[in-house]
Write a protein that holds these residues in place. Sequence first.
Motif, mmCIF file in Angstrom:
data_model
loop_
_atom_site.group_PDB
_atom_site.id
_atom_site.type_symbol
_atom_site.label_atom_id
_atom_site.label_comp_id
_atom_site.label_asym_id
_atom_site.label_seq_id
_atom_site.Cartn_x
_atom_site.Cartn_y
_atom_site.Cartn_z
ATOM 1 N N PRO A 217 0.831 -1.209 0.000
ATOM 2 C CA PRO A 217 0.000 0.000 0.000
ATOM 3 C C PRO A 217 0.861 1.253 0.000
ATOM 4 O O PRO A 217 1.928 1.297 0.612
ATOM 5 N N ALA A 218 0.390 2.270 -0.704
ATOM 6 C CA ALA A 218 1.139 3.527 -0.786
ATOM 7 C C ALA A 218 1.269 4.166 0.592
ATOM 8 O O ALA A 218 0.455 3.941 1.497
ATOM 9 N N TYR A 219 2.301 4.955 0.737
ATOM 10 C CA TYR A 219 2.534 5.656 1.998
ATOM 11 C C TYR A 219 1.324 6.489 2.388
ATOM 12 O O TYR A 219 0.754 7.216 1.578
ATOM 13 N N ASP A 220 0.950 6.372 3.645
ATOM 14 C CA ASP A 220 -0.152 7.140 4.210
ATOM 15 C C ASP A 220 0.318 7.636 5.583
ATOM 16 O O ASP A 220 0.555 6.821 6.491
ATOM 17 N N PRO A 221 0.493 8.948 5.761
ATOM 18 C CA PRO A 221 1.011 9.443 7.039
ATOM 19 C C PRO A 221 0.167 9.040 8.232
ATOM 20 O O PRO A 221 0.692 8.905 9.345
ATOM 21 N N ALA A 222 -1.123 8.820 8.022
ATOM 22 C CA ALA A 222 -1.986 8.426 9.136
ATOM 23 C C ALA A 222 -1.667 7.006 9.608
ATOM 24 O O ALA A 222 -1.950 6.651 10.761
ATOM 25 N N ARG A 223 -1.074 6.195 8.710
ATOM 26 C CA ARG A 223 -0.756 4.803 9.059
ATOM 27 C C ARG A 223 0.745 4.600 9.281
ATOM 28 O O ARG A 223 1.183 3.473 9.512
ATOM 29 N N TRP A 224 1.506 5.671 9.206
ATOM 30 C CA TRP A 224 2.949 5.607 9.492
ATOM 31 C C TRP A 224 3.179 6.326 10.813
ATOM 32 O O TRP A 224 3.396 7.528 10.869
ATOM 33 N N GLN A 225 3.103 5.582 11.888
ATOM 34 C CA GLN A 225 3.194 6.150 13.225
ATOM 35 C C GLN A 225 4.418 5.567 13.928
ATOM 36 O O GLN A 225 4.361 4.497 14.523
ATOM 37 N N VAL A 242 2.291 0.460 5.737
ATOM 38 C CA VAL A 242 2.270 1.065 4.400
ATOM 39 C C VAL A 242 3.712 1.199 3.921
ATOM 40 O O VAL A 242 4.664 0.956 4.666
ATOM 41 N N PRO A 245 7.735 6.449 3.331
ATOM 42 C CA PRO A 245 7.530 7.762 2.706
ATOM 43 C C PRO A 245 8.695 8.080 1.776
ATOM 44 O O PRO A 245 9.733 7.394 1.797
#
Length: 313
Positions: A217-225, A242, A245
């Motif tokens: 899945p493409a980078y998603d800041p909400a799921r990169w914690q 994901v 970034p």
Amino acid sequence: MLGAVASIVIASGPACNAQAAELVIAVPNWPSGQATANMLKVAIGKTFGLEADLREMGELNAFAGLESGEVDIHPEVWRPNLDAAVAKYVDEKKTVVLAGRAVAAWQGLCATEDAENAGIKSIKDLSDPKKGALLDTDGDGRGELWIGAETWTSTAIERVRANSYGYAANLELVEAEEDVGMAAVDAAVATGRPMVFACYAPHNVFELHKVTRLEEPAYDPARWQIAPGSDPLWIEHSKADVAWPPSSFHIAWSTAFGAKHADIAAFLERVDLTPQEVTAMTYALQVERIPPSDYAEKWVADHATRIDGWAKP
């Protein structure tokens, strides 16, 4: 296969007595960082007449050294891997300066052609026990996945990603120096054994072998914690299911060094290495086994006019 090559002795770059040096350059434990550190040593010596010592150290120790004065220059600071250190030392304490110019990069997982042909094309395939078993090299029925060197921040983040995606449950996550990981890739390709491994670009592995990046899945800041490193359980408290970034790496130097040697700081700001040049560095050091110091001497000699432009724009 990773187990078979784990006994390889890692060749270290030169390390000198920092007390006698006019400046100290940190040396990371990956090829392009080693090459760049040596190139900066030679170029600064020839251009500004300052003798530099090279000191091998981990990424976070290098940042601490930049603040304390133990280190003057770091040749390759990766982001977002070291964003927490950048926030602490560059943005908050202002004891470190990060060059505005950067080399664009990429990070993730790659599969050899044999792994792809066996059906491992997506990161979700790693959670399939049957497909994971195809990566077994020691006969225990459980596959192995090299995730990087022990001291790399990216290695810890790959462990977070493995936990978040779920494939940590059925794969052994192997931490070893890059020479060991790349030797395992060479052996896997030579013997037709499927292999998946942590990879990054620019790097010569894409020139040397037919490897593909796993789909995810493409980078998603909400799921990169990613939890702060000050948290002793930051890996357990992080989540990243994901893709990485957008990445890049920069030269850094201590604020105190830059104030004392504004001409060298300006020089470092203008260094403009390309991804193609970085790939050539890794190939020279990792495949051709050229010592970093020898590579640096020739590179600086071959690019004298360009280096002079960095010093005198």
